[in-house]
Design a protein around this motif. Sequence first.
Motif, short mmCIF file in Angstrom:
data_model
loop_
_atom_site.label_atom_id
_atom_site.label_comp_id
_atom_site.label_asym_id
_atom_site.label_seq_id
_atom_site.Cartn_x
_atom_site.Cartn_y
_atom_site.Cartn_z
N ASP A 135 5.58 -32.96 -13.60
CA ASP A 135 4.16 -33.48 -13.51
C ASP A 135 3.23 -32.79 -12.73
N ALA A 136 3.94 -32.07 -11.58
CA ALA A 136 2.97 -31.23 -10.77
C ALA A 136 2.65 -29.89 -11.29
N ASP A 137 3.96 -29.28 -12.29
CA ASP A 137 3.77 -28.15 -12.75
C ASP A 137 3.16 -27.92 -13.90
N ARG A 139 -0.28 -28.78 -14.95
CA ARG A 139 -1.70 -27.97 -14.81
C ARG A 139 -1.54 -26.64 -14.32
N PRO A 140 -0.64 -26.09 -13.49
CA PRO A 140 -0.66 -24.81 -13.20
C PRO A 140 -0.11 -23.86 -14.50
N ALA A 141 0.99 -24.54 -15.14
CA ALA A 141 1.38 -23.86 -16.48
C ALA A 141 0.34 -23.58 -17.35
N MET A 142 -0.54 -24.87 -17.69
CA MET A 142 -1.51 -24.77 -18.60
C MET A 142 -2.73 -23.69 -18.07
N GLU A 143 -2.92 -23.64 -16.89
CA GLU A 143 -3.95 -22.78 -16.38
C GLU A 143 -3.68 -21.32 -16.54
N SER A 144 -2.13 -21.00 -16.07
CA SER A 144 -1.74 -19.67 -16.40
C SER A 144 -1.50 -19.17 -17.78
N GLY A 145 -1.46 -20.06 -18.71
CA GLY A 145 -1.22 -19.96 -20.20
C GLY A 145 0.21 -19.66 -20.63
N LEU A 149 -0.23 -26.39 -24.94
CA LEU A 149 -0.56 -27.71 -24.93
C LEU A 149 0.27 -28.71 -24.04
N ALA A 150 -0.15 -30.04 -23.77
CA ALA A 150 0.69 -30.69 -23.19
C ALA A 150 0.59 -32.19 -23.92
N LEU A 151 1.58 -32.70 -24.49
CA LEU A 151 1.55 -33.83 -25.24
C LEU A 151 2.17 -34.83 -24.65
N GLY A 152 1.55 -36.22 -24.59
CA GLY A 152 2.10 -37.51 -23.69
C GLY A 152 1.15 -38.36 -23.08
N TYR A 153 1.66 -39.15 -22.36
CA TYR A 153 1.06 -39.89 -21.22
C TYR A 153 1.24 -39.40 -19.78
N ILE A 154 0.27 -38.62 -19.52
CA ILE A 154 0.51 -37.64 -18.40
C ILE A 154 -0.65 -38.23 -17.26
N ALA A 155 -0.57 -39.30 -16.68
CA ALA A 155 -1.55 -39.82 -15.62
C ALA A 155 -1.91 -38.82 -14.51
N ALA A 156 -0.80 -37.91 -14.10
CA ALA A 156 -1.20 -37.12 -13.31
C ALA A 156 -1.73 -36.10 -13.45
N LEU A 157 -2.12 -35.84 -14.88
CA LEU A 157 -2.89 -34.45 -15.12
C LEU A 157 -4.25 -34.79 -15.31
#
Length: 296
Positions: A135-137, A139-145, A149-157
């Motif tokens: 979970d912690a990784d 948003r940084p992976a999305m920000e960097s490209g 996309l991320a699919l699912g129930y990701i409350a921490a995002l």
Amino acid sequence: MNPNRFDLNLLQTFHAVHSTGNVTRAAERLGVSQPTVSHALRKLRLQLRDPLFVRSQGGMTVTPKGGRLAAAVAQTLGALDAALREEDAYDPARSVRTFRLHMSDIGETIFLPALMAHIARAAPGVRLEAFQLDDADIRPAMESGRIDLALGYIAALTDVEREVLLHEQYVVVMRADHPLARQRPTRASLARLSYALVRSHPVTARAIDALGLRERVRLTLPHFMVLPRILADTELAAIMPLRLAEAFRRLGRYAVWRTRGLPRFDVSVHWYRRYENDAGNRWLREAIVRMFGETR
């Protein structure tokens, strides 16, 4: 040093090494030889007067200065890449783009079969790569490209764009001829079952605890995908999302209990706002919403 005289190729090489954690894989990603990557990394180290990476038992560990540089480079290259690839229209039929998606093993089961069938028809040159990130990784992976996309129930995002696809609930699943399968799903009957618990989905563990069933857990597993055979051959039950239970029922005969006290949640498609207007990103997420969105 003067940033105006800095070689952008060195930063691209650094980003590839940081993303892959390996010089060889970085060379493969960049389409160059390993010595070329090593030479560029050595040149960058001299210019910045920092080793940037040090060898550790787990591979290559970034230095503090390298970590700060990695964050800045990822943001800069991501913005540049989005600007260069932005276009008025995206032609999926002619595209050879690779899209990278985060999803859990449940998401792979629910989304990938239909999504790949759609891509085979509408965008035969497009490739997908699926990842399961912590979970912690994400948003940084999305920000960097690194992922699109991320699919699912990701409350921490948080602090990203999202669109809800479907409403989901947890259910209890067991084989259809289980001795308790025909009983009503009461707290008493739930307490008579023995359970397999999947540790990679903490919501399942919290549901077990909320129902006071922790002492009834007989098997703990890392993922859901081995459960169809286990449930079919034992008297174990499992708590899982309803749509996964429906996928199990297509593989065999299973009983599904819907009962109060089990969590409900929303499954969404998430993307980083910087890529809001990236035509390819928009095409893929809109296709996902059309295919799986039940809230429209």
